[in-house]
Design a protein around this motif. Structure first.
Motif, PDB file in Angstrom:
ATOM      1  N   PHE A 223       0.868  -1.172   0.000  1.00 45.45           N
ATOM      2  CA  PHE A 223       0.000   0.000   0.000  1.00 45.45           C
ATOM      3  C   PHE A 223       0.907   1.224   0.000  1.00 45.45           C
ATOM      4  CE2 PHE A 223      -3.145  -2.733   2.612  1.00 45.45           C
ATOM      5  CZ  PHE A 223      -3.510  -3.419   1.461  1.00 45.45           C
ATOM      6  N   HIS A 224       0.753   2.083  -0.984  1.00 42.63           N
ATOM      7  CA  HIS A 224       1.710   3.184  -1.155  1.00 42.63           C
ATOM      8  C   HIS A 224       1.134   4.231  -2.091  1.00 42.63           C
ATOM      9  CE1 HIS A 224       2.999   1.890  -5.296  1.00 42.63           C
ATOM     10  NE2 HIS A 224       2.489   0.757  -4.861  1.00 42.63           N
ATOM     11  N   ASP A 225       1.779   5.372  -2.110  1.00 40.90           N
ATOM     12  CA  ASP A 225       1.452   6.425  -3.060  1.00 40.90           C
ATOM     13  C   ASP A 225       2.367   6.265  -4.268  1.00 40.90           C
ATOM     14  OD1 ASP A 225      -0.268   7.417  -1.084  1.00 40.90           O
ATOM     15  OD2 ASP A 225       1.295   8.732  -0.265  1.00 40.90           O
ATOM     16  N   GLY A 226       1.823   6.374  -5.430  1.00 35.92           N
ATOM     17  CA  GLY A 226       2.671   6.254  -6.614  1.00 35.92           C
ATOM     18  C   GLY A 226       2.200   5.152  -7.538  1.00 35.92           C
ATOM     19  N   GLU A 227       3.009   4.892  -8.555  1.00 31.13           N
ATOM     20  CA  GLU A 227       2.654   3.926  -9.583  1.00 31.13           C
ATOM     21  C   GLU A 227       2.727   2.495  -9.053  1.00 31.13           C
ATOM     22  OE1 GLU A 227       1.530   4.666 -12.685  1.00 31.13           O
ATOM     23  OE2 GLU A 227       1.500   6.718 -11.898  1.00 31.13           O
ATOM     24  N   PRO A 228       1.873   1.612  -9.585  1.00 30.90           N
ATOM     25  CA  PRO A 228       1.914   0.203  -9.176  1.00 30.90           C
ATOM     26  C   PRO A 228       3.129  -0.502  -9.771  1.00 30.90           C
ATOM     27  CG  PRO A 228       0.316   0.504 -10.925  1.00 30.90           C
ATOM     28  CD  PRO A 228       0.796   1.881 -10.547  1.00 30.90           C
ATOM     29  N   GLY A 229       3.273  -1.774  -9.421  1.00 28.24           N
ATOM     30  CA  GLY A 229       4.365  -2.563  -9.983  1.00 28.24           C
ATOM     31  C   GLY A 229       5.645  -2.495  -9.187  1.00 28.24           C
ATOM     32  N   VAL A 230       5.537  -2.346  -7.856  1.00 31.04           N
ATOM     33  CA  VAL A 230       6.720  -2.375  -6.998  1.00 31.04           C
ATOM     34  C   VAL A 230       6.492  -3.368  -5.863  1.00 31.04           C
ATOM     35  CG1 VAL A 230       7.493  -0.033  -7.492  1.00 31.04           C
ATOM     36  CG2 VAL A 230       5.893  -0.419  -5.616  1.00 31.04           C
ATOM     37  N   ALA A 231       7.567  -4.020  -5.479  1.00 31.56           N
ATOM     38  CA  ALA A 231       7.574  -4.882  -4.301  1.00 31.56           C
ATOM     39  C   ALA A 231       8.485  -4.222  -3.275  1.00 31.56           C
ATOM     40  CB  ALA A 231       8.092  -6.270  -4.659  1.00 31.56           C
ATOM     41  N   MET A 232       8.052  -4.148  -2.032  1.00 37.89           N
ATOM     42  CA  MET A 232       8.799  -3.424  -1.007  1.00 37.89           C
ATOM     43  C   MET A 232       9.418  -4.379   0.001  1.00 37.89           C
ATOM     44  SD  MET A 232       6.431  -0.054  -0.402  1.00 37.89           S
ATOM     45  CE  MET A 232       6.021   1.002  -1.799  1.00 37.89           C
ATOM     46  N   TRP A 233      10.603  -4.019   0.472  1.00 35.50           N
ATOM     47  CA  TRP A 233      11.338  -4.838   1.429  1.00 35.50           C
ATOM     48  C   TRP A 233      12.370  -3.955   2.106  1.00 35.50           C
ATOM     49  CZ3 TRP A 233      16.636  -5.833   0.073  1.00 35.50           C
ATOM     50  CH2 TRP A 233      16.984  -5.449  -1.226  1.00 35.50           C
ATOM     51  N   ALA A 234      13.184  -4.525   2.982  1.00 34.66           N
ATOM     52  CA  ALA A 234      14.208  -3.748   3.680  1.00 34.66           C
ATOM     53  C   ALA A 234      15.464  -4.578   3.860  1.00 34.66           C
ATOM     54  CB  ALA A 234      13.703  -3.283   5.043  1.00 34.66           C
ATOM     55  N   LEU A 235      16.584  -3.886   3.913  1.00 35.98           N
ATOM     56  CA  LEU A 235      17.874  -4.492   4.216  1.00 35.98           C
ATOM     57  C   LEU A 235      18.378  -3.895   5.522  1.00 35.98           C
ATOM     58  CD1 LEU A 235      20.082  -6.429   2.973  1.00 35.98           C
ATOM     59  CD2 LEU A 235      21.278  -4.331   2.310  1.00 35.98           C
ATOM     60  N   LEU A 236      18.672  -4.746   6.480  1.00 36.26           N
ATOM     61  CA  LEU A 236      19.163  -4.306   7.784  1.00 36.26           C
ATOM     62  C   LEU A 236      20.630  -4.648   7.935  1.00 36.26           C
ATOM     63  CD1 LEU A 236      16.229  -5.478  10.089  1.00 36.26           C
ATOM     64  CD2 LEU A 236      16.415  -3.390   8.729  1.00 36.26           C
ATOM     65  N   GLY A 237      21.413  -3.678   8.376  1.00 37.67           N
ATOM     66  CA  GLY A 237      22.819  -3.843   8.605  1.00 37.67           C
ATOM     67  C   GLY A 237      23.669  -3.116   7.574  1.00 37.67           C
ATOM     68  N   PRO A 238      24.555  -2.197   8.029  1.00 34.52           N
ATOM     69  CA  PRO A 238      24.682  -1.746   9.416  1.00 34.52           C
ATOM     70  C   PRO A 238      23.614  -0.727   9.825  1.00 34.52           C
ATOM     71  CG  PRO A 238      26.288  -0.621   8.052  1.00 34.52           C
ATOM     72  CD  PRO A 238      25.601  -1.610   7.153  1.00 34.52           C
ATOM     73  N   GLY A 239      22.836  -0.249   8.846  1.00 36.54           N
ATOM     74  CA  GLY A 239      21.726   0.654   9.126  1.00 36.54           C
ATOM     75  C   GLY A 239      20.419   0.018   8.689  1.00 36.54           C
ATOM     76  N   VAL A 240      19.398   0.851   8.518  1.00 33.24           N
ATOM     77  CA  VAL A 240      18.105   0.401   8.003  1.00 33.24           C
ATOM     78  C   VAL A 240      17.927   1.001   6.617  1.00 33.24           C
ATOM     79  CG1 VAL A 240      15.598   0.488   8.291  1.00 33.24           C
ATOM     80  CG2 VAL A 240      17.081   0.194  10.292  1.00 33.24           C
ATOM     81  N   HIS A 241      17.769   0.142   5.630  1.00 26.38           N
ATOM     82  CA  HIS A 241      17.695   0.591   4.241  1.00 26.38           C
ATOM     83  C   HIS A 241      16.393   0.089   3.632  1.00 26.38           C
ATOM     84  CE1 HIS A 241      21.987   1.407   4.807  1.00 26.38           C
ATOM     85  NE2 HIS A 241      22.081   0.172   5.273  1.00 26.38           N
ATOM     86  N   LEU A 242      15.476   1.004   3.320  1.00 24.24           N
ATOM     87  CA  LEU A 242      14.208   0.652   2.709  1.00 24.24           C
ATOM     88  C   LEU A 242      14.380   0.533   1.205  1.00 24.24           C
ATOM     89  CD1 LEU A 242      11.825   3.008   4.730  1.00 24.24           C
ATOM     90  CD2 LEU A 242      12.525   0.658   5.266  1.00 24.24           C
ATOM     91  N   ARG A 243      13.845  -0.533   0.659  1.00 14.13           N
ATOM     92  CA  ARG A 243      14.070  -0.840  -0.756  1.00 14.13           C
ATOM     93  C   ARG A 243      12.749  -1.062  -1.500  1.00 14.13           C
ATOM     94  NH1 ARG A 243      18.609   0.936   0.090  1.00 14.13           N
ATOM     95  NH2 ARG A 243      20.543  -0.294   0.045  1.00 14.13           N
ATOM     96  N   ARG A 244      12.784  -0.812  -2.820  1.00 15.76           N
ATOM     97  CA  ARG A 244      11.671  -1.110  -3.716  1.00 15.76           C
ATOM     98  C   ARG A 244      12.221  -1.827  -4.942  1.00 15.76           C
ATOM     99  NH1 ARG A 244       7.286   3.830  -3.956  1.00 15.76           N
ATOM    100  NH2 ARG A 244       7.076   4.146  -1.703  1.00 15.76           N
ATOM    101  N   THR A 245      11.507  -2.852  -5.387  1.00 14.71           N
ATOM    102  CA  THR A 245      11.912  -3.618  -6.567  1.00 14.71           C
ATOM    103  C   THR A 245      10.785  -3.590  -7.583  1.00 14.71           C
ATOM    104  OG1 THR A 245      13.344  -5.092  -5.284  1.00 14.71           O
ATOM    105  CG2 THR A 245      12.576  -5.898  -7.422  1.00 14.71           C
ATOM    106  N   ALA A 246      11.080  -3.186  -8.797  1.00 11.19           N
ATOM    107  CA  ALA A 246      10.077  -3.165  -9.850  1.00 11.19           C
ATOM    108  C   ALA A 246       9.819  -4.579 -10.370  1.00 11.19           C
ATOM    109  CB  ALA A 246      10.536  -2.263 -10.993  1.00 11.19           C
ATOM    110  N   TYR A 247       8.562  -4.844 -10.693  1.00  8.66           N
ATOM    111  CA  TYR A 247       8.216  -6.134 -11.301  1.00  8.66           C
ATOM    112  C   TYR A 247       6.909  -5.945 -12.071  1.00  8.66           C
ATOM    113  CZ  TYR A 247       4.296  -7.209  -8.210  1.00  8.66           C
ATOM    114  OH  TYR A 247       3.084  -7.180  -7.565  1.00  8.66           O
ATOM    115  N   ASP A 248       6.489  -6.982 -12.793  1.00 11.11           N
ATOM    116  CA  ASP A 248       5.306  -6.893 -13.642  1.00 11.11           C
ATOM    117  C   ASP A 248       4.062  -7.270 -12.836  1.00 11.11           C
ATOM    118  OD1 ASP A 248       3.394  -6.939 -15.591  1.00 11.11           O
ATOM    119  OD2 ASP A 248       4.457  -8.296 -16.948  1.00 11.11           O
ATOM    120  N   ALA A 249       3.359  -6.264 -12.325  1.00 10.76           N
ATOM    121  CA  ALA A 249       2.152  -6.522 -11.544  1.00 10.76           C
ATOM    122  C   ALA A 249       1.045  -7.140 -12.392  1.00 10.76           C
ATOM    123  CB  ALA A 249       1.661  -5.229 -10.903  1.00 10.76           C
TER     124      ALA A 249
END
Length: 270
Positions: free
Chosen positions: A202-228
């Motif tokens: 659930f987000h603002d913006g265009e569809p077709g993204v998958a969201m996740w995060a990478l932890l270490g050594p900080g907190v890094h929020l990530r988005r990956t494009a894919y074919d919705a």
């Protein structure tokens, strides 16, 4: 939140939260909802492939392709750790208890899990703790440390956060359930992180993204494009009774403001 609220926390047969680590990095994937194209895209990310561990924050299989999703997670071997979400609990309830189905998907879903799939889901932890370089001890759960149905958002008041973190020694909480991606300080004592949803963000913006995060050594929020659109096609091909709803959520997702308002009004949502 009155006295009628049922908290779905640790099962009576569960021990304390497993403590894992130390880790250099952990990739956090939440609310996959059996969206195979989205999960495939995220697992192909170099940072995910290189992570010491991948933590799945619940609601892994409640979607169009449960068996295929479990096969992908099993293939990760010991690198994968799964936390139990309210939807994972529901799969087991409908398959193995007398919980009464309310919607067509409630009976369709368990039938898409083999006995081995159900055993796999039954082994998910309610919560886990992991040591991560640069962050220290981090608590992972689906909803909150007290219930898999509790909705934590960027607007959750410090007063409620104090209550839901009672007895939790870790200062960093990573949770899912609301499908909202955020990283915020709560008061002076805590950090609340949500990686967002892989399968139904659930987000603002265009569809077709998958969201996740990478932890270490900080907190890094990530988005990956894919074919919705492919994910929608696969939902219909699987004869998912909720394919229409999934199409709506994937192609025209609700806004962050809408979800925050809904979640904070209800607090607990199954």
């Amino acid at each position: 939140m009155g006295g009628m609220t049922v908290l779905h926390g640790r099962r009576p047969d569960e021990g304390p939260a497993p403590h894992l680590g130390p880790h250099r990095t952990i990739a956090v994937l939440s609310d996959v909802h059996a969206n195979v194209p989205a999960l495939t895209a995220v697992l192909a990310e170099p940072e995910v492939a290189a992570a010491d561990r991948i933590v799945f924050l619940g609601d892994l299989t409640w979607g169009p392709e449960p068996h295929e999703t479990i096969a992908m997670v099993r293939a990760l071997g010991e690198r994968a750790t799964c936390v139990r979400g309210n939807a994972d609990r529901a799969v087991l309830d409908y398959a193995r208890t007398d919980r009464v189905p309310e919607r067509p998907r409630d009976t369709w879903m368990p039938a898409r899990h083999t006995a081995a799939d159900l055993d796999f889901v039954a082994a998910f932890h309610f919560t886990v703790v992991a040591e991560i370089d640069g962050l220290g001890a981090v608590r992972f759960c689906h909803g909150s440390p007290r219930s898999d149905t509790e909705a934590i958002t960027p607007a959750t008041a410090e007063e409620r956060f104090v209550t839901l973190m009672a007895g939790v020694p870790e200062a960093i909480l990573v949770s899912g359930h609301t499908h909202l991606q955020f990283d915020r300080a709560v008061g002076t004592d805590w950090r609340s992180v949500n990686p967002g949803s892989v399968g139904l963000p659930f987000h603002d913006g265009e569809p077709g993204v998958a969201m996740w995060a990478l932890l270490g050594p900080g907190v890094h929020l990530r988005r990956t494009a894919y074919d919705a659109a492919e994910a929608v096609e696969r939902a219909y091909a699987a004869a998912d009774p909720s394919a229409d709803r999934m199409k709506e959520l994937l192609l025209t997702p609700p806004t962050v403001a809408e979800i925050v308002a809904h979640a904070e009004a209800r607090v607990f949502s199954d």
